[in-house]
Write an enzyme that holds these catalytic residues in place. Structure first.
Site, PDB file in Angstrom:
ATOM      1  N   PRO A 227       0.809  -1.223   0.000  1.00 55.08           N
ATOM      2  CA  PRO A 227       0.000   0.000   0.000  1.00 55.08           C
ATOM      3  C   PRO A 227       0.840   1.269   0.000  1.00 55.08           C
ATOM      4  O   PRO A 227       1.815   1.404   0.751  1.00 55.08           O
ATOM      5  CB  PRO A 227      -0.818  -0.139   1.289  1.00 55.08           C
ATOM      6  N   CYS A 228       0.417   2.210  -0.859  1.00 56.14           N
ATOM      7  CA  CYS A 228       1.209   3.425  -1.076  1.00 56.14           C
ATOM      8  C   CYS A 228       0.669   4.632  -0.323  1.00 56.14           C
ATOM      9  O   CYS A 228       1.259   5.712  -0.393  1.00 56.14           O
ATOM     10  CB  CYS A 228       1.250   3.749  -2.573  1.00 56.14           C
ATOM     11  N   ASN A 229      -0.448   4.476   0.391  1.00 61.19           N
ATOM     12  CA  ASN A 229      -1.125   5.626   0.994  1.00 61.19           C
ATOM     13  C   ASN A 229      -0.196   6.540   1.787  1.00 61.19           C
ATOM     14  O   ASN A 229      -0.305   7.763   1.717  1.00 61.19           O
ATOM     15  CB  ASN A 229      -2.250   5.145   1.924  1.00 61.19           C
ATOM     16  N   ASP A 230       0.718   5.947   2.536  1.00 61.52           N
ATOM     17  CA  ASP A 230       1.581   6.749   3.402  1.00 61.52           C
ATOM     18  C   ASP A 230       2.861   7.218   2.717  1.00 61.52           C
ATOM     19  O   ASP A 230       3.676   7.909   3.342  1.00 61.52           O
ATOM     20  CB  ASP A 230       1.945   5.953   4.666  1.00 61.52           C
ATOM     21  N   TYR A 231       3.037   6.857   1.446  1.00 63.79           N
ATOM     22  CA  TYR A 231       4.229   7.276   0.710  1.00 63.79           C
ATOM     23  C   TYR A 231       3.907   8.226  -0.438  1.00 63.79           C
ATOM     24  O   TYR A 231       4.788   8.820  -1.029  1.00 63.79           O
ATOM     25  CB  TYR A 231       4.966   6.057   0.141  1.00 63.79           C
TER      26      TYR A 231
END
Length: 390
Positions: free
Chosen positions: A94-98
């Site tokens: 998951p890329c949400n925090d990047y």
């Protein structure tokens, strides 16, 4: 050689479709070597609609039990009676925090640490190779520390890594989508001469990039195509769009004052942005409120989900399951299958000993480690100075 693949965070199947489409061509005869390929073994995602889409298209069975739907935390990684043995592994953690859009919590966020489940698979299964994917913003998260930590943990699993920032428009994808892909080859295989190289771009001149116009209109989308429902807009939105030229957005000076958005702060360039038909599209996203749905260059409307899927290089017979918003999310979060196919084909060539054009990777792990050490030394100096001042 047929590689059996496991996957975490599989979404609707962009990476798996790319792997499924990957072919190995005999350079002497020009014929496909049918005893080489990549086959699905098992997959996991937490989104029920994405799992249904994956089953329907990748497995060809709406109820296929090899797709395990639920939080990755509940997956019995290492239990080969549930998750059978694999030869290769992929995970678009998951890329949400990047992502560059958002609060960028990095490793401190809710989703940031989930890459560790990919590390767990590598330690338990030791597949011959793996492919990991994330947004370009990964390289700057936590002042660069997150990217370095992830690379070092993957390397410690016993792999030679080739991390690279792929600009997918350079590989025939009609979209400016830039993603970090990390390919790992197991150490013992690398010692035997199997080395992955970053495949060279197939298009080097921007004027030759595939345009959004070509992707959406060539060939025309059939009237009965799935996931192609036209969106509805208010009169004010359609009137505003009529004043925005192709490539323009909600802050174009030609928009009359009474139609302009009353928004303070940053003016995101993608808000009510219309496609430029002469260029690849801007990045297809999976979330966002009004004005973020991508807009047609000539028609006064947002794109349909099928048009977004075309920009992501999904074929028209790839049916997405769920509501319009669920399908939008699936499409926007996916890896473009055509881009993934090029990476997987380069891996197959590496194992088969077939030469191909390549370029140097974007990142050097040793240089990143040196950067990490400098950052740590600077932080240590700052702490010492703060203590002295106190």
């Amino acid at each position: 050689m047929i590689f059996k693949k496991g996957e975490l965070f599989s979404g609707p199947g962009g990476l798996s479709l790319g792997a499924k489409m990957a072919q190995l061509i005999d350079p002497e005869t020009g014929k496909q070597l049918k005893d080489w390929g990549i086959e699905h073994r098992w997959a996991n995602d937490y989104d029920p609609d994405a799992c249904s889409t994956f089953r329907l298209n990748i497995c060809d069975k709406p109820d296929d039990s090899s797709v395990h739907c639920g939080p990755v935390e509940n997956l019995p990684i290492g239990d080969k009676s549930v998750l059978g043995d694999i030869d290769c592994f992929s995970f678009g953690f998951p890329c949400n925090d990047y992502s560059q859009v958002g609060e960028k919590h990095g490793l401190d966020g809710k989703f940031g640490p989930l890459y560790s489940y990919g590390v767990k698979v590598l330690r338990q299964y030791q597949p011959k190779f793996f492919v990991a994917e994330n947004v370009g913003g990964l390289q700057s998260a936590n002042e660069g520390q997150a990217f370095i930590q992830i690379l070092l943990e993957l390397k410690d699993c016993g792999y030679i890594l080739t991390p690279h920032l792929y600009k997918f428009e350079e590989y025939g994808v009609p979209q400016a989508r830039h993603r970090i892909i990390i390919v790992g080859i197991r150490n013992d295989l690398a010692d035997k001469g199997i080395h992955f190289k970053v495949p060279a771009p197939t298009i080097t001149t921007p004027s030759e990039y595939r345009t959004s116009y070509d992707a959406i209109t060539n060939p025309p989308i059939a009237e009965d195509a799935s996931n192609n429902e036209l969106p509805k807009h208010t009169k004010k939105v359609t009137e505003m769009l009529s004043h925005i030229p192709p490539g323009g957005n909600a802050w174009h000076p030609s928009i009359p004052e009474h139609l302009r958005l009353k928004v303070k702060g940053a003016k995101l360039s993608s808000i009510y942005k219309r496609l430029d038909p002469n260029r690849p599209s801007y990045t297809v996203t999976g979330s966002g409120g009004g004005g973020t749905h991508m807009y047609h260059w000539s028609e006064l409307r947002a794109l349909t989900n099928r048009e977004r899927a075309r920009l992501q290089t999904f074929p028209d017979d790839y049916v997405f399951v769920g509501s319009k918003e669920s399908v939008r999310k699936q499409i926007g979060m996916a890896v473009p299958p055509k881009g993934a196919q090029i990476v997987f084909e380069a891996i197959l060539k590496s194992f088969a000993g077939i030469q191909y054009d390549w370029v140097e990777p974007s990142f050097d792990i040793d240089a990143l480690k040196e950067k990490q050490q400098l950052i740590l030394e600077e932080l240590s100096s700052e702490h010492k100075q703060m203590a002295f001042n106190l």
